[in-house]
Design a protein around this motif. Structure first.
Motif, PDB file in Angstrom:
ATOM      1  N   THR A 158      12.116   4.332  10.560  1.00 39.63           N
ATOM      2  CA  THR A 158      10.701   4.150  10.850  1.00 39.63           C
ATOM      3  C   THR A 158      10.155   5.278  11.715  1.00 39.63           C
ATOM      4  N   GLN A 159      10.927   5.695  12.707  1.00 39.74           N
ATOM      5  CA  GLN A 159      10.483   6.773  13.591  1.00 39.74           C
ATOM      6  C   GLN A 159      10.319   8.084  12.832  1.00 39.74           C
ATOM      7  N   ILE A 160      11.327   8.426  12.022  1.00 35.46           N
ATOM      8  CA  ILE A 160      11.239   9.672  11.260  1.00 35.46           C
ATOM      9  C   ILE A 160      10.101   9.606  10.248  1.00 35.46           C
ATOM     10  N   LEU A 198       7.304   7.834  10.434  1.00 37.10           N
ATOM     11  CA  LEU A 198       6.029   7.977  11.128  1.00 37.10           C
ATOM     12  C   LEU A 198       5.790   9.422  11.549  1.00 37.10           C
ATOM     13  N   LEU A 199       6.850  10.076  12.056  1.00 33.86           N
ATOM     14  CA  LEU A 199       6.713  11.476  12.438  1.00 33.86           C
ATOM     15  C   LEU A 199       6.349  12.336  11.243  1.00 33.86           C
ATOM     16  N   TRP A 200       6.960  12.051  10.112  1.00 31.11           N
ATOM     17  CA  TRP A 200       6.679  12.829   8.909  1.00 31.11           C
ATOM     18  C   TRP A 200       5.243  12.607   8.430  1.00 31.11           C
ATOM     19  N   VAL A 207       2.647  11.519  10.228  1.00 33.89           N
ATOM     20  CA  VAL A 207       1.704  12.055  11.215  1.00 33.89           C
ATOM     21  C   VAL A 207       1.644  13.570  11.138  1.00 33.89           C
ATOM     22  N   ALA A 208       2.816  14.225  11.008  1.00 30.50           N
ATOM     23  CA  ALA A 208       2.844  15.686  10.952  1.00 30.50           C
ATOM     24  C   ALA A 208       2.100  16.202   9.723  1.00 30.50           C
ATOM     25  N   ASN A 209       2.369  15.620   8.570  1.00 26.86           N
ATOM     26  CA  ASN A 209       1.683  16.068   7.362  1.00 26.86           C
ATOM     27  C   ASN A 209       0.201  15.709   7.393  1.00 26.86           C
TER      28      ASN A 209
END
Length: 853
Positions: A781-783, A785-787, A789-791
């Motif tokens: 879930t963390q990765i 969300l990071l992916w 949000v970053a994109n």
């Protein structure tokens, strides 16, 4: 005690069904003339095999049995005398893989004091017998190429393989993952080769449960992928004439997946054999002719080479008919690009980030732990397996340190950066293995999810441990060279992490520019529709990818996603070409085509000429490199399919990989409760044990049944595993019961009560597994969300109205799109230059080999 039915000729005989009868009637598995058995003697059953009690002296407290092979087998082969040809050896291992070297277990290679040059590990899980035989037969043909006396192969130019008994330097180790998961026909194949006999394996020794069954035999026959027995033709022909092949068949009792199988090979078998080179492959891969020698030769030429891999080819079918499937065509192109550009490029640096599991070899010395610290590449590699099978407490927050998500891709990095060593990785172009690729969307998604996550987290592990390069024993220039490669891999990984946003931005600006073109009347409406449709498609893919395996309705949604993204890719290519045409035609009346600067100026004036140039450069790089390597056919047959499916690699496969990374722990599984089968002999002591062994007639009958099963054209359809109901029916062996002990030692012998089934207890391992599962999902879930949000931040920032005026160039193109396209072009050009350097070195090396006497 009284018996039921009529007594036979001997009161000690027990009669059993063969394995084929077990499959047809598992509830009628056992009959006996002894008292207290579950079925009465009056039951009309066929009798095939007879097992007799035999007193066996334990070897250093371990059960080791030498059973004769059938005379019908020996009469058809060359070598008929000698213990390794006349008898098959069985050894019951009752300890963990790491404790085997300390448990006074010995293989025949130790007994005969043989120096092993090459040990091959063939892992088998739930593959079909045809896939297993395909790999095993190709390995045997490679050993014939190296070791058969009188052959004129390149291997015999080397003094190591020129000896008459060079076959003694090669061992094939077959590691089967789980007794109940193994296809029964594979056992028939091994029985036909003399490497397995029914009724020999035992479940317990001295009250200790057997963890693995090890069979050893030096066979002289093989079974091909069509289950035809080869090597039994007469000795005056070399077509099916094989040298002796040393085979070690390790059948694990539990299904613990591939990582644990590697641990049995490296930590249990290799310390007993002490091979110089180890090679890993999987069932289903066809090893190319001479590939074993080519990989071994890479280590022999350079003592600093610690790892080597070959090319992975794809089975294309007759006349390349499988290319008609666009999924297979795209994968063929991807594999060829990897073998022509990526692997040679990384090989010149000395570190290969992705080593194919179907054909990879390591120098065994480079894998051993340090003498002082006791740590080495294998200790880190097997950390996930230790976490499951150890009772020690582990902090689950250290899961990344144990490299769960990078899987086997960390092993090359650990070997390359080993302290006080100068080991490197090498790509061997002449070695290859052919595999079957998934043809359906479901299996394709599953394979690519696993592969992309392995590569992504393997690159993260390498970047995070960049300092390990400077702690190794490499010289300064090699350390600098490896550092540059890791930086390149890190940039490539970051670019792939933002690939979804970058691809959307290219789509956004291309469609927007096309919409604003003067010749397009419905341009603005089309731009708005395609933009929202693209966003909607991404949301749908994320929703159907969250923890779901593609099946049923979701499978059709994935298929539609592939089709829609292929249409979007075609739309982008059309937009780029059409925009270039529109802008170029504006200068046609004024252009002086006799002047090259004028032609360049006209081309530059065309909008998005950089995109066209990048596509041409990438296509030229792929084409020229394929021609230089002598393999241009995939460019003709597969390039268009790959080009259209390329956005699906980003927008579908990338999304699916990130949404399901919690299932990436391929090598670990919760330990199963071991079945408490009856003891071999309840009076067993440390020095001797009473076991049931098949007599000579039963051995011959079992062998003939195996031959007949292989020759049978029609077989009943069944799964790849055997499902047996009762605990007594799950044995490979005839189980010894309490009543048997009573008859063996008199009616007055005291018979201990049967063991009760152990109660299920929630152990610490179960708690650890729960914590692992929770941590995997939380980390996923963390990765994710990071992916996202970053994109999303990248898309919002670059496409904002405030920043747009600063990104528009004079020719109407976008600065950010130009930068992205140039990064792709420069990366492809760099890989091309690296592959050319590797090719020149390989040509020079090949010429040097021909000059040698």
């Amino acid at each position: 005690m009284s018996t039921t039915g009529t007594m036979g000729p001997s009161r000690f005989q027990q009669q059993y069904y063969p394995l084929s009868q077990w499959l047809q009637a598992p509830w009628l598995r056992l009959t006996s003339q002894l008292p207290g058995m579950p079925f009465p003697m009056s039951m009309p059953v066929p009798v095939h095999y007879i097992f007799k009690p035999k007193q066996v002296r334990l070897t250093d407290g371990n059960l080791v049995l030498d059973t004769p092979v059938p005379t019908s087998y020996l009469s058809a082969v060359d070598f008929q005398t000698g213990v390794e040809f006349e008898k098959m050896r069985y050894m019951a291992v009752t300890c963990d893989a790491d404790q085997v070297p300390e448990g006074r277990y010995k293989l025949r290679t130790q007994v005969f004091n043989r120096q092993i040059e090459l040990a091959v590990c063939l892992t088998v899980n739930e593959e079909t017998p045809q896939a297993f035989c395909l790999t095993l037969h190709s390995l045997i043909k490679n050993i014939k190429y190296m070791c058969l006396a009188g052959s004129k192969s390149r291997a015999h130019r080397n003094p190591v393989w020129a000896e008459e008994d060079s076959w003694k330097k090669v061992v094939i180790c077959i590691v089967a993952d789980g007794r109940k998961n193994l296809n029964p026909l594979i056992l028939r194949v091994l029985a036909a080769m003399g490497c397995w006999q029914e009724g020999v394996a035992k479940n317990q020794v001295n009250g200790h449960a057997v963890q693995a069954h090890i069979f050893e035999y030096t066979t002289q026959v093989s079974v091909d992928s069509k289950l035809r027995l080869k090597g039994r033709t007469l000795k005056n022909t070399n077509k099916y004439h094989y040298p002796p092949i040393q085979i070690v068949f390790c059948l694990k009792e539990r299904h613990t997946k591939k990582l644990n199988s590697h641990r049995w090979f490296f930590n249990a078998l290799c310390p007993l054999m002490e091979p110089r080179i180890t090679l890993l492959t999987t069932a289903g891969a066809k090893i190319g002719k001479g590939s074993l020698y080519d990989l071994w030769s890479a280590f022999d030429r350079n003592p600093q080479t610690a790892g080597a891999c070959g090319e992975i080819r794809v089975a294309k079918g007759l006349l390349w008919w499988k290319v008609l499937n666009p999924l297979i065509a795209a994968q063929i192109f991807e594999y060829k690009v990897s073998s022509v550009l990526e692997k040679p490029f990384e090989s010149i640096f000395g570190y290969i980030s992705v080593m194919p599991s179907a054909l990879v070899a390591y120098r065994y010395e480079a894998l051993l732990p340090e003498p002082i610290s006791g740590k080495g590449p294998l200790t880190v590699y097997f950390e996930p397996d230790y976490l499951v099978f150890s009772e020690d407490h582990h902090d689950i927050s250290e899961v990344l340190q144990y490299s769960y998500f990078s899987e086997d891709q960390i092993l090359p990095f650990l070997v390359t950066t080993r302290p006080h060593a100068q080991y490197t990785m090498q790509y061997v172009k002449s070695a290859w293995a052919e595999t079957e690729l998934p043809a359906g969307i479901g299996t394709f998604l599953g394979m690519k999810r696993k592969w992309q996550n392995r590569r992504f987290f393997g690159a993260i592990y390498a970047v995070a441990h960049l300092s390990s390069i400077w702690k190794s024993g490499h010289n300064f220039f090699r350390k600098l060279w490896l550092t540059l490669e890791i930086i390149y891999i890190g940039c490539d990984t970051a670019f792939w992490f933002l690939a979804l946003g970058n691809y959307y931005l290219v789509f956004y600006y291309m469609t927007k520019t096309l919409a604003n073109a003067s010749r397009i009347t419905i341009g603005p409406t089309l731009f708005m529709l395609t933009r929202y449709f693209y966003i909607f498609l991404i949301v749908v893919v994320i929703m159907i990818s969250m923890g779901n395996r593609p099946r049923g309705q979701s499978l059709y949604l994935f298929i539609l996603s592939f089709i829609f993204f292929a249409c979007i890719q075609a739309y982008i290519l059309f937009s780029a070409g059409y925009l270039t045409f529109i802008h170029a035609t504006e200068f046609l009346p004024y252009a002086n085509w006799n002047s090259f600067p004028t032609v360049v100026a006209v081309f530059k004036a065309a909008g998005y000429h950089v995109l066209i140039l990048a596509l041409v450069c990438c296509w030229a790089v792929y084409l020229v490199s394929a021609i230089l390597y002598g393999e241009p056919w995939h460019m003709i047959a597969c390039f268009v399919q790959f080009l259209l499916l390329m956005p699906s690699y980003v927008s579908v496969l990338g999304v699916y990989a990130f949404c399901n990374m919690h299932e990436v722990n391929w090598g670990i599984k919760e330990p199963e409760d071991h079945e408490k089968d009856p003891l071999i002999s309840r009076d067993a002591i440390y020095h001797a044990s009473t076991v049931l062994m098949p007599d000579e007639h039963s051995v011959a009958s079992s062998y003939q049944d195996a031959i007949d099963d292989l020759g049978r054209k029609k077989r009943p359809k069944s799964g790849s595993s055997v499902s047996l109901a009762t605990p007594s029916s799950t044995s490979l062996l005839p189980t010894h019961t309490d009543s048997t002990t009573s008859l063996l030692h008199g009616n007055n012998a005291k018979v201990p009560p049967p063991q009760a089934k152990p109660k299920k207890i929630v152990s610490r391992q179960a708690d650890i597994k729960t914590l692992q599962s929770d941590y995997y999902r939380s980390f996923r879930t963390q990765i994710l969300l990071l992916w996202i949000v970053a994109n999303g931040a990248l898309v919002i920032t670059i496409s904002s109205d405030q920043l747009e005026p600063y990104l528009v160039l004079k020719d109407g193109s976008n600065l950010y799109v130009t930068i992205v396209v140039w990064i792709i072009t420069v990366g492809a050009t760099g890989r091309f230059l690296g592959s050319v350097v590797y090719l020149l070195g390989w040509i020079w090396q090949t010429i040097g080999q021909f000059k040698r006497p």
